[in-house]
Design an enzyme around this catalytic site. Structure first.
Site, PDB file in Angstrom:
ATOM      1  NE  ARG A 262      -1.863   1.745   3.507  1.00 58.23           N
ATOM      2  CZ  ARG A 262      -1.855   1.644   4.833  1.00 58.23           C
ATOM      3  NH1 ARG A 262      -2.608   0.756   5.432  1.00 58.23           N
ATOM      4  NH2 ARG A 262      -1.082   2.416   5.569  1.00 58.23           N
ATOM      5  CG  HIS A 266      -6.444   2.600   6.351  1.00 57.36           C
ATOM      6  ND1 HIS A 266      -6.624   1.328   5.854  1.00 57.36           N
ATOM      7  CD2 HIS A 266      -7.643   2.967   6.890  1.00 57.36           C
ATOM      8  CE1 HIS A 266      -7.887   0.937   6.083  1.00 57.36           C
ATOM      9  NE2 HIS A 266      -8.512   1.913   6.706  1.00 57.36           N
ATOM     10  CE1 TYR A 275       0.958   2.534   8.528  1.00 56.18           C
ATOM     11  CE2 TYR A 275      -0.205   4.166   9.868  1.00 56.18           C
ATOM     12  CZ  TYR A 275      -0.066   3.464   8.683  1.00 56.18           C
ATOM     13  OH  TYR A 275      -0.927   3.684   7.657  1.00 56.18           O
TER      14      TYR A 275
HETATM   15  C1  LIG Z   1     -15.338  -5.861  11.361  1.00 56.42           C
HETATM   16  C2  LIG Z   1     -14.475  -4.629  11.205  1.00 56.42           C
HETATM   17  N1  LIG Z   1     -13.600  -4.294  12.165  1.00 56.42           N
HETATM   18  C3  LIG Z   1     -12.851  -3.171  12.044  1.00 56.42           C
HETATM   19  C4  LIG Z   1     -12.985  -2.353  10.951  1.00 56.42           C
HETATM   20  C5  LIG Z   1     -12.151  -1.046  10.840  1.00 56.42           C
HETATM   21  N2  LIG Z   1     -11.158  -1.205   9.747  1.00 56.42           N
HETATM   22  C6  LIG Z   1     -11.381  -0.708   8.508  1.00 56.42           C
HETATM   23  S1  LIG Z   1     -10.191  -1.077   7.445  1.00 56.42           S
HETATM   24  C7  LIG Z   1      -9.281  -1.895   8.616  1.00 56.42           C
HETATM   25  C8  LIG Z   1      -7.997  -2.561   8.243  1.00 56.42           C
HETATM   26  C9  LIG Z   1      -8.167  -3.602   7.184  1.00 56.42           C
HETATM   27  O1  LIG Z   1      -6.938  -4.032   6.717  1.00 56.42           O
HETATM   28  P1  LIG Z   1      -6.766  -5.043   5.521  1.00 56.42           P
HETATM   29  O2  LIG Z   1      -7.760  -6.164   5.632  1.00 56.42           O
HETATM   30  O3  LIG Z   1      -5.332  -5.432   5.459  1.00 56.42           O
HETATM   31  O4  LIG Z   1      -7.196  -4.250   4.218  1.00 56.42           O
HETATM   32  P2  LIG Z   1      -6.575  -2.923   3.594  1.00 56.42           P
HETATM   33  O5  LIG Z   1      -7.347  -1.767   4.181  1.00 56.42           O
HETATM   34  O6  LIG Z   1      -5.117  -2.886   3.901  1.00 56.42           O
HETATM   35  O7  LIG Z   1      -6.851  -3.036   2.136  1.00 56.42           O
HETATM   36  C10 LIG Z   1      -9.932  -1.841   9.838  1.00 56.42           C
HETATM   37  C11 LIG Z   1      -9.413  -2.419  11.096  1.00 56.42           C
HETATM   38  C12 LIG Z   1     -13.909  -2.746   9.968  1.00 56.42           C
HETATM   39  N3  LIG Z   1     -14.093  -2.026   8.843  1.00 56.42           N
HETATM   40  N4  LIG Z   1     -14.638  -3.881  10.110  1.00 56.42           N
END
Ligand SMILES: Cc1ncc(C[n+]2csc(CCOP(=O)(O)OP(=O)(O)O)c2C)c(N)n1
Lengths: 365, 332
Positions: A262, A266, A275
């Site tokens: 990425r 985020h 981080y």
């Molecule tokens: C059930 C749930 N818990 C927490 C969140 C908050 N949240 C949104 S994105 C994220 C990180 C997700 O990371 P990843 O699966 O690696 O996907 P990326 O965003 O890196 O594409 C979090 C913790 C959420 N959307 N849904």
């Protein structure tokens, strides 16, 4: 097949499948996978240029306050574009909030894609018509929907596949594991595509999972698994084509993990310098998927300087269109709040609708 | 016509739905050859095949999320959560997706599905087998929440729920699975969304649902000896709420008591009291009172009799409504 041979058949390749080195030269780390036809590669390149420009435009629109938030997929274009190219119109795509570029590649209108992030509506397109589920925010939940829909299509005799996108962090959620298990038990035609971009918001992969690679998670469920260099468009397309063909042929679900990165934070609201080391980002910039494919196709004389110019010009026009669409102010109708809560409207909602209507009238009148 | 139990009425409803509509599928934990732990799906796999009624892996979120996908793909899943407290792993799928998909997609996708949940106590079950979870679901817009109090309603409501284009949380009062009555299998389609006056009376309205309907009826009988003429309204549909039937009854009697097994604090009864108060204020001779479960985690079997509202507790509360048109004193 004996249990031992079955387990061996499910195992991912020991290193990520790769056709192109970081400098765009051809390498032989792709086992039995074959290179997709050149027209597909050129089309992938065109869509990656378009997708990157879209991503930059959307990020800019957050700075102007036109979008509430935007999760960039810069650096993940090979994964995004290949996800769309691997599918037919009959297949279903289950994207997350980060996968807007996959929807652009699928041919959806940017205005329709961005209504979610702009805050106009939860889903700006018609999922039934486009066969794209609403972009999913609760993590991993969509993987079960994909498994269920794949099973439904199989029962109806449709030869279509459900394709679920998911991030590395989300593979820790229970629903992902339940989805792999359901899909395997029901032999559902579904492809789970993990874009391991190194981070779940601020949490690096090492703190997310102790697995050697997420691809290994499929084996325990009886799901055929593979890992691929996510910044090598040739490899991603080849592996996904194969995975979709496997599922379509009724041979069961497939899990593919793409190793990617990425590049941006985020979302635009997040400060990634808290981080991670900027040097790490620079290292990954050198592995840029768009440049890598461009170098390869140019060297092989599959892409000319004029083609590149043409695609860039097309991307500029596209971005201008995105800007115009998003700059037009559309005020959603407050009374639409009461629509589509139930198929059969309830008396309670009718009463509340009347209340809001009266308030609106008082303000306007 | 013979008498059948509520469990048999539910079984009949499932069979008739599977027979009448190819899209109806039943799945969940142990619903196949075993017929479900309460035998509600008894014999359906044997009679209609594995295609129509089948066991899934043991995973509640999986069952509901899979059903979401299947409903998107044109089927009408009727899934079973084995017990109330074991539906909680699926809570996210229910609140984030089942309830919202139609709205999120502005009507492009709908989820006609039924989630059957055996709920509430009174069966001497060990912990996690006796929760009254209705408030979680009724607080979620986009869901319909129904609960039958009688075998006839069990049949009618389940058939209506399966036909509903909206997702339905179908709460089955476990302690009434074995209660019997003569059931007619011709439906008038009137059960869904509508409360019903189970017993007419002119002094006070008892508002109950699911497992408490029978208790309310018993109370009404017992109240005769005290000289009170008690009306019983069975809500059947918890969401949406049938204001009309309830309001008309309370306006006639001028007094109301809401009875449920779930904890009272922040509970469903508070909603009912608020609605009745708002709509019947000038006809009320006393505050609307509640008789509910205690605000504690569901107790172990040897203590559950203290948790469950019974005839005496309801009668005591009715007595507090004072029959001399003086205002009642809360907490007296
Ligand atoms: C059930 C749930 N818990 C927490 C969140 C908050 N949240 C949104 S994105 C994220 C990180 C997700 O990371 P990843 O699966 O690696 O996907 P990326 O965003 O890196 O594409 C979090 C913790 C959420 N959307 N849904």
């Amino acid at each position: 097949m004996s249990r031992e041979t079955l387990a061996a058949a499910l195992l991912p390749s020991p290193v990520p499948v790769r056709f192109l080195a970081e400098d765009g030269t051809r390498v032989d780390e792709h086992g039995a996978y074959t290179e997709p036809p050149s027209e597909r590669l050129v089309e992938a390149y065109r869509l990656m240029v378009l997708g990157r420009r879209f991503d930059i435009q959307a990020t800019a629109l957050t700075k102007q306050g036109r979008l509430a938030v935007y999760p960039s997929s810069a650096g993940q274009e090979a994964c995004q574009v290949a996800s769309a190219l691997a599918l037919t119109e009959a297949d279903w795509l289950f994207p997350t909030y980060r996968d807007s570029v996959a929807l652009v590649a699928r041919g959806l209108e940017p205005g329709e894609i961005l209504t979610l992030l702009r805050g106009d509506a939860h889903c700006g397109y018609d999922p039934a018509e486009t066969r794209v589920a609403p972009q999913c925010t609760p993590l991993a939940t969509q993987t079960l929907h994909a498994a269920g829909l794949a099973h439904a299509m199989q029962r109806r005799g449709e030869e279509a596949v459900a394709f679920a996108l998911i991030g590395d962090g989300a593979t820790s959620e229970g629903d992902f594991h339940e989805a792999l298990n359901f899909a395997a038990v029901f032999k559902a035609p579904v492809v789970f595509f993990v874009q391991n971009n190194g981070f779940a918001i601020s949490v690096p992969f090492e703190k997310q999972s102790a697995a050697p690679a997420l691809a290994y998670k499929g084996v325990g469920y009886g799901v055929r698994s593979e890992q691929v260099d996510g910044n090598d468009a040739v490899a991603v397309l080849s592996v996904l084509d194969d995975a979709v063909a496997h599922a379509r042929a009724g041979r069961g679900p497939v899990l593919v993990e793409a190793h990617t990165y990425r590049i941006d934070a985020h979302t635009n609201a997040d400060d990634a310098t808290r981080y991670r080391d900027p040097a790490e980002v620079e290292k990954w910039r050198a592995a840029d998927p768009v440049r890598r494919l461009e170098t390869y196709l140019t060297t092989e004389n599959l892409l000319s300087g004029e083609d590149i110019e043409r695609f860039r010009a097309e991307a500029e026009t596209f971005a201008a269109g995105v800007r115009d669409t998003l700059n037009a102010d559309v005020e959603p109708d407050p009374l639409s709040l009461f629509e589509h809560v139930y198929a059969v409207p309830t008396r309670q909602l009718a009463a509340q609708r009347a209340l809001v209507a009266a308030e609106l009238e008082a303000v306007e009148g | 016509m013979t008498e059948i139990s509520m469990a048999q009425a539910l079984n009949a409803a499932l069979r008739d739905a599977v027979k009448d509509d190819d899209r109806v599928l039943i799945f969940g934990e142990d619903v196949g050859p075993l017929g479900g732990v309460f035998r509600v799906t008894d014999g359906i796999t044997a009679d209609f095949g594995e295609e129509r009624c089948f066991d899934t892996p043991l995973a509640e979120s999986g069952i509901v999320g899979f059903a979401v996908g299947m409903a998107m793909g044109g089927f009408r899943p009727v899934v079973e959560m084995q017990f109330d407290a074991f539906a909680y792993p699926a809570f996210e799928q229910i609140t984030s997706h089942v309830a919202k998909l139609r709205n999120r997609t502005r009507g492009a996708l709908s989820l006609p599905m039924v989630i059957r949940i055996p709920y509430a106590g009174g069966i001497g079950g060990v912990e996690h087998h006796c929760d009254s979870s209705e408030a979680y679901y009724t607080h979620t817009p986009g869901l319909r929440v129904v609960t039958p109090g009688t075998p006839q309603d069990a049949y009618d409501l389940l058939r209506d729920s399966i036909d509903s284009p909206d997702p339905v949380i179908f709460l089955e009062p476990k302690c009434r699975y074995w209660s019997k009555e003569t059931v007619s299998f011709t439906r008038d389609g009137a059960a869904m969304d509508r409360a019903v006056v189970r017993r007419e009376g002119k002094d006070v309205t008892l508002i109950a649902y699911g497992p408490m309907v029978a208790t309310a009826m018993e109370t009404a009988e017992a109240a005769k000896a005290e000289g009170w003429d008690v009306e019983v309204v069975d809500l059947r549909s918890l969401s949406p709420f049938d204001d009309e039937t309830v309001t008309a009854s309370v306006r006639r009697t001028g007094r109301a008591v809401v009875v449920h097994e779930a904890a009272g604090f922040g509970g469903y009864g508070a909603e009912v009291v608020a609605r009745v108060t708002e709509q019947c204020f000038h006809q009320l001779h006393a505050p609307v009172l509640r008789v509910t479960g205690l605000d504690i985690p569901y107790p172990p079997p040897k203590l559950e009799r203290h948790q469950l509202p019974d005839v005496d507790r309801i009668l005591d509360t009715v007595a507090r409504l004072q029959w001399n048109d003086e205002p009642a004193v809360a907490g007296a």
